[in-house]
Structure formats: C-alpha cells, structure tokens
Enzyme design. Structure first.
Site, short mmCIF file in Angstrom:
data_model
loop_
_atom_site.label_atom_id
_atom_site.label_comp_id
_atom_site.label_asym_id
_atom_site.label_seq_id
_atom_site.Cartn_x
_atom_site.Cartn_y
_atom_site.Cartn_z
CD1 TRP A 113 0.43 4.13 -9.73
CD2 TRP A 113 1.42 4.60 -11.50
NE1 TRP A 113 -0.66 3.94 -10.68
CE2 TRP A 113 0.08 4.42 -11.87
CE3 TRP A 113 2.51 5.00 -12.30
CZ2 TRP A 113 0.13 4.01 -12.98
CZ3 TRP A 113 1.98 5.13 -13.78
CH2 TRP A 113 0.17 4.32 -13.90
CG HIS A 137 0.71 5.79 -4.81
ND1 HIS A 137 0.12 5.38 -4.94
CD2 HIS A 137 1.80 5.34 -5.09
CE1 HIS A 137 0.59 3.66 -5.22
NE2 HIS A 137 1.57 3.89 -5.05
CG ASP A 158 5.44 2.38 -1.43
OD1 ASP A 158 4.97 1.22 -1.46
OD2 ASP A 158 5.20 3.93 -2.38
NE ARG A 163 7.71 -2.02 -0.30
CZ ARG A 163 6.85 -2.67 -1.58
NH1 ARG A 163 7.10 -1.52 -2.32
NH2 ARG A 163 6.95 -3.48 -2.33
CG HIS A 169 3.50 -2.39 -2.25
ND1 HIS A 169 3.40 -1.38 -1.40
CD2 HIS A 169 3.54 -2.59 -0.35
CE1 HIS A 169 2.80 -1.19 -0.82
NE2 HIS A 169 3.47 -1.74 -0.03
CG HIS A 209 0.02 2.70 -1.37
ND1 HIS A 209 0.42 3.27 -1.98
CD2 HIS A 209 0.98 1.28 -1.89
CE1 HIS A 209 2.25 3.37 -2.63
NE2 HIS A 209 2.05 1.81 -2.04
CG ASP A 251 0.61 -0.07 -5.34
OD1 ASP A 251 1.43 1.28 -5.74
OD2 ASP A 251 1.59 -0.49 -4.07
CG HIS A 297 2.67 -1.88 -8.81
ND1 HIS A 297 3.57 -2.17 -7.97
CD2 HIS A 297 3.95 -1.22 -9.73
CE1 HIS A 297 4.20 -1.27 -7.16
NE2 HIS A 297 5.04 -0.72 -8.86
CG HIS A 351 9.15 -0.98 -11.57
ND1 HIS A 351 7.84 -2.16 -11.31
CD2 HIS A 351 9.11 -0.56 -10.67
CE1 HIS A 351 7.40 -2.40 -10.73
NE2 HIS A 351 8.02 -0.66 -9.64
CG ASP A 409 6.61 2.50 -9.43
OD1 ASP A 409 5.18 2.29 -10.49
OD2 ASP A 409 7.33 2.36 -9.28
#
Length: 275
Positions: free
Chosen positions: A16, A21, A57, A60, A72, A128, A132, A138, A161, A165
């Site tokens: 995102w 977010h 994020d 990760r 996610h 978060h 997602d 996602h 993507h 995002d």
C-alpha cells in the site's frame, strides 16, 4: 533500542506504500474511543500510530523477522479475470498468510497476560495487516501479485503491483505535499468526512473477518485490476481514474475496520488490561 534504530534506518518495502498504511492508521485513530487512544498510545510507547504501521515492512527482510515475510499477503490460486476467489486451505501457506496473521496478532493484542512489549509489537503487525488485506494484489498469486506485469505510469516504467501499492495512492493523495505525514493525515480526514455508510463491520471472529475482507479485495482483481490486459500499458490516465474510487474505498474500510476491532478490545465490558 538497537533493533528500533536499525529498522528506522532500513529502506521501506512497499505494501500500500507508506502513504496508504499511514492513512489507514490515522483514519482508525479518528474513530478511536478515548479508551482506544490511551490503549494504543501505551502499547506503542507514544510512537506516532502512522509510523507504527510501517514497522512490519521495515523489518520483514531482517533475519530475525524472516518468518513474517509471508504474512503480508494471501496468494489466491484463481484465474483472473475469469474467476477470482480465495480458498484458505489452498492459498494460505503453512507458515501463515495475511488472514491467519490478522487472527493471530489481534488475539495477541487483546491478551492481557502477554507482556506489553509483545502486545505492542503485535499491535504494529495488526495495524499493518489490516491495510495489506485490503490491497487487491495482496490477495492474488497471478504474476506474483502483479509484480511481474510490466506497465508504465505517467511515462515511467514500473510494474502493476507497485502502481497499486504506491503510484496510484501517491498521485491521488500525495500530490502537492512535501510532508508524507501531512498528506496521510489530510487523506484520512477527507475519508472520514466523506463516510456515508453505516459503521457495521464484521466483528464475530478475526479469522473469518480477515477471510471476508481478503475475498472482498480479491474480487476487484477480476472486476477491475486485471479486467483488461494492462501489460505494457500506461496506467496514469483512464486506468488511474477508475482505480481511485477503489483505493479510497479499501483504505477507508481498512481504517474503519481496524478502529472497530480496537474499540471493541478496549470497551469496558472487555475488561482489557495493560500490564
């Protein structure tokens, strides 16, 4: 403290995008009860809630958080644009997915017997992942959630993507803002002011609700995201205009639903304690 310093210095991995977010977190805070404000501020040690939303994020790809990478998303093995749909036993990996992660971390945040540090960490994951699960790509396995679909956006090469995002939200809500926090706060306020639907959210079971929300997002993969062939196309024009209402809707729902769950946790009847 060392871990905190390390993850604040790491580059952000987009999901995102950080603007999306942050907006989910700020929108949720606009719906918080006073008890929820106290609760979240305590568990986050006073950290800005939109900054807390970026934690998963940022960590990760750190070795000690490698186990969280698959949380996610959920990779629906469907066939867009002809057929979309999520099957938990087929699509949620053994190490977990965004639906199971929502259920797990929601339970941990609500557990008064868990030390505050771990509840605070789970609150960051919860904030978060509520974001997602509302991003259509996602919830899709096709072309690695659109990562392998080459497109352009306003003349710049990217992938599908990343367009969803980051590029579409940033063009829609970040243009004209040098300060991302201000852009997110402004977007959250606009979404809050424009809400017209009743505040009626899934509250029965976090796993069931997470699956419902993922399925809702996944349906957009067929109805819009991949409804037409976008390979090699510039998505900054007509496609962008059609995507904006979807992005507003899903960011708005993520924020409202996050607030509803945290407000329920902190309601007097829940007898929730912070230790």
């Amino acid at each position: 403290m060392l871990l905190f310093i390390l993850f604040t210095l790491l580059p952000q991995i987009q999901a995102w995008g950080s603007l999306g977010h942050r907006t989910v977190a700020y929108l949720a805070s606009l719906h918080f009860t006073p008890e929820s404000n106290t609760f979240t501020n305590t568990l986050l040690n006073g950290q800005d809630i939109s900054e807390a939303a970026l934690f998963p994020d940022k960590v990760r790809h750190m070795p000690q958080f490698a186990y969280s990478a698959g949380w996610h998303y959920i990779d629906a093995q469907d066939s867009p644009p002809h057929q979309c749909g999520i099957n938990m036993t087929r699509d949620c990996l053994a190490e977990g997915c965004v639906v199971s992660a929502i259920a797990n971390h929601t339970a941990r945040v609500a557990d008064p017997h868990l030390p505050r540090f771990y509840r605070g960490q789970s609150l960051r994951f919860m904030i978060h992942f509520f974001g997602d699960v509302h991003q259509p790509l996602h919830t899709e396995a096709e072309d690695r959630g659109g990562n392998e679909v080459s497109v352009s956006f306003d003349g710049h090469a990217t992938n599908l993507h990343s367009a969803w995002d980051t590029l579409i939200p940033n063009k829609h809500a970040g243009a004209g803002h040098d300060d991302e926090l201000l852009a997110a706060w402004t977007w959250a306020q606009r979404l809050y002011a424009n809400e017209s639907q009743p505040f009626d959210e899934c509250m029965n079971d976090a796993a069931e609700c997470g699956l419902e929300w993922a399925s809702e997002a996944n349906a957009y993969v067929c109805s819009y995201v991949l409804a037409k062939d976008v390979h090699g196309k510039d998505l900054g024009g007509e496609y962008y205009e059609g995507a904006v209402p979807i992005v507003d809707e899903m960011i708005g729902k993520a924020g409202r639903r996050l607030a509803a769950w945290i407000n329920a946790m902190t309601a007097p009847a829940s007898a929730l304690e912070i230790q």
